[in-house]
Scaffold this active site. Sequence first.
Site, PDB file in Angstrom:
ATOM      1  CG  ASP A  44      -0.103  25.698  40.382  1.00  0.00           C
ATOM      2  OD1 ASP A  44      -0.813  24.673  40.358  1.00  0.00           O
ATOM      3  OD2 ASP A  44      -0.573  26.847  40.515  1.00  0.00           O
TER       4      ASP A  44
ATOM      5  CG  HIS B 185      -4.411  26.914  40.329  1.00  0.00           C
ATOM      6  ND1 HIS B 185      -3.218  27.281  39.760  1.00  0.00           N
ATOM      7  CD2 HIS B 185      -5.363  27.535  39.604  1.00  0.00           C
ATOM      8  CE1 HIS B 185      -3.440  28.078  38.735  1.00  0.00           C
ATOM      9  NE2 HIS B 185      -4.741  28.265  38.619  1.00  0.00           N
TER      10      HIS B 185
ATOM     11  CB  SER C 233      -4.281  28.414  35.204  1.00  0.00           C
ATOM     12  OG  SER C 233      -3.810  29.403  36.056  1.00  0.00           O
TER      13      SER C 233
HETATM   14  N1  ARG Z   1      -3.560  33.505  40.996  1.00  0.00           N
HETATM   15  C1  ARG Z   1      -3.706  32.270  40.265  1.00  0.00           C
HETATM   16  C2  ARG Z   1      -4.962  32.333  39.398  1.00  0.00           C
HETATM   17  O1  ARG Z   1      -5.516  33.378  39.249  1.00  0.00           O
HETATM   18  C3  ARG Z   1      -3.708  31.088  41.170  1.00  0.00           C
HETATM   19  C4  ARG Z   1      -4.928  30.917  42.005  1.00  0.00           C
HETATM   20  C5  ARG Z   1      -4.915  29.706  42.886  1.00  0.00           C
HETATM   21  N2  ARG Z   1      -3.967  29.816  43.980  1.00  0.00           N
HETATM   22  C6  ARG Z   1      -4.237  30.410  45.181  1.00  0.00           C
HETATM   23  N3  ARG Z   1      -3.267  30.503  46.044  1.00  0.00           N
HETATM   24  N4  ARG Z   1      -5.396  30.881  45.497  1.00  0.00           N
HETATM   25  O2  ARG Z   1      -5.797  31.523  39.228  1.00  0.00           O
HETATM   26  N1  GLU Z   2      -4.029  31.571  37.939  1.00  0.00           N
HETATM   27  C1  GLU Z   2      -4.743  32.042  36.786  1.00  0.00           C
HETATM   28  C2  GLU Z   2      -5.639  30.958  36.186  1.00  0.00           C
HETATM   29  O1  GLU Z   2      -6.093  30.098  36.843  1.00  0.00           O
HETATM   30  C3  GLU Z   2      -3.769  32.580  35.791  1.00  0.00           C
HETATM   31  C4  GLU Z   2      -3.321  33.868  36.308  1.00  0.00           C
HETATM   32  C5  GLU Z   2      -3.792  35.006  35.435  1.00  0.00           C
HETATM   33  O2  GLU Z   2      -3.037  35.289  34.495  1.00  0.00           O
HETATM   34  O3  GLU Z   2      -4.861  35.561  35.688  1.00  0.00           O
HETATM   35  O4  GLU Z   2      -5.999  30.984  35.052  1.00  0.00           O
END
Ligand code: ARG
Ligand code: GLU
Length: 687
Positions: free
Chosen positions: A224, A87, A639
């Site tokens: 991921d 991502h 991330s």
């Molecule tokens: N929750 C993760 C973060 O905050 C992954 C976000 C990307 N993935 C998604 N399914 N939208 O960035």
């Molecule tokens: N998916 C999040 C990022 O892109 C990490 C998730 C979080 O801890 O907020 O950094």
Amino acid sequence: MRRIGKILLTLNLFTVLLCSRAKADEGMWIPMLLKYNIEDMQKKGFRLTEEDLYSINNSSLKDAIVNIRGCTGEIVSDRGLMLTNHHCGLNQIQYHSSVENDYLRNGFWADSPDEELPSPNMEARIVVRIDDLTSEILGKLSENIDESERTRQIDSLKEQIISGLELENKLYAYSISEMFGGNMFLLFTYEVFKDVRLVGAPPSDIGKFGHETDNWIWPRHTGDFCMFRIYADRDNKPATYSSDNVPYRPKYHFKISLDGVGEGDFTFIYGFPGRTNEYVPSYALENVVNETNPRRIGFRTIRLNLMKEFMDQDDNVRIQYTAKRASVANSWKRWQGESLGLGRLDAVGKKKEFERRFAGWLNENDVSKKRYGHLLPEFQQLYSEIIPYNKMLDYYNEALMAVEIFTPIASFYSLISMYEKGMKDSTDYMSKQKELKAALELFYKNYHLPYDVKLFETIIKEFENNVIPADADMKALFAECPFSNMLLTMDLIDLDDDKAKAIKSDAMYRFYSSVFEEYDKIQPDLKRINGRLAVLQREYIAAVMKMDSGRIFYPDANSTLRVAYGKVAGFRPVDGVIYDYYTTLDGVMEKNSLGNKDYQVPERLITLWKNRDYGRYARKDGTMPVAFIATNHTTGGNSGSPLLNAKGELVGLNFDRCWESTMSDYMFDPDYCRNISVDIRYVLFII
Ligand code: ARG
Ligand code: GLU
């Protein structure tokens, strides 16, 4: 005298903080100050030294940690190979994809260096060193200055220091970050590599497995990850893209361990967490829980439901809106988890209790009382004063600007204002026109008018007393509006008096102006309140550090390099449920059989699973590990961060947090806060 007092105060605040940490596993620590944690880390199982983590004389782990705008990556070979999350590389993967070469769908693997894809807009920043400039900066401030003068002096000192450094060494980039609300100043020196190439990415059915259904959720089964390579010039120095560039030879790269992790194992994370607010008073938290979160969640729910409705009807719209929906949904889901978590923790109550203790401490000491007695009442006053302004901000950002047609309209609003100021022939104006043209081409590629009309119809009911009545004929309004049509809009970029006049008489444009003018009017007040809150926050943190002088404090995340440490652990999300600490490929197949389209699996992976053909990447029990959770304190920006074992070997890549833990941006709870990593063995198995 006063100056010396200030220096003593900083020393006293930041150097003599002793043993007891507030809560187990909480904290995002500054690498150069790990001497305060190292004993605790080692007691918990860490097998290296602080010098192994951060050294400016020898190579250390920090040399393999890479900041890539909003995410983290880590170097895993002596030829600049870097891992991060799928991502995090998504924009680059999408950039290189076309219908013929659909790397999003099919994945991408460079079989030789020639096949690696140069990725413009990608920057890899590596920290060279961190220096404490606190006494240098605070010591140079004049005495008895007010806040705006203080800010002015600090800004100019920062500028002086940085331009001096830039003269000395142009190869580096410098930034001075404020820690503890401005009680501490750290200089970060970076090497910035601009030639970064895509090396590999799994198909989205692996890299985004679970999609929105599983986002923020445990148990998780997402692979991921993706791979890039950093390139440098022949002297191993940063350089813009050139076919003459060669793979970067890093000072350090991570060893990968195939041993996996077990419950209770020590782990740590090295990366660039974005933003946390651990030290705000209860009043700030009340506003989040009672005001901003519910309001934003509400607006986004309307938007997401409508998007889904239109995406389900039309495949084209589904493709147009997939990325948009993912980004709208990401915070929407996080805010809900956060509000639930803060509620369950009674975070407001806990903060109030803490504030009663603080007030008690002030009462015991006249000097402190005189100096800090104003803080809590003033916080309370300002956080109540700011409520209607925050409401206006949310109405502007989350309601008005959610309606997509207001994106081009807002751009034209500022273009017209430049035009009317007579800037038509300025380079600023021309570059704005050029930017606008490129932005609008992208915008209309993913614009679906019927969705937007329907959204506006729903959203307008939230606005009172505006130029468009809620029961107006929306279709007709959009049809008359030139910005609903790409060709008309493109033609308008070349403004003249008639075009400007026509735009300004359009009903949608007038609606935008009426809301924007309200929004614009509050900016000075908002600036005043937020400016004052920043001062209070700085004083409050300093006071709390004095009160709890035996505790080791960590500064809030601010996109600078940090270390968090904890252990591999499952948890109990609700009464009667226990979450295991890891998942396997069997779970991927279980989800696949549910028939949800977020759980598709490539055929080849199914075959490998049926044959249990996992090579040397299987667990001892013959299953294929996919993801695991641990108690490391992380946030957005972490991330792609390496998840490391006690010996500093790479065992996983951080990519998310569990839903139950998202309140950790305000308050960490070791019983519920878990970061999610993809197991490095799954990464290697897929590669
Ligand atoms: N929750 C993760 C973060 O905050 C992954 C976000 C990307 N993935 C998604 N399914 N939208 O960035
Ligand atoms: N998916 C999040 C990022 O892109 C990490 C998730 C979080 O801890 O907020 O950094």
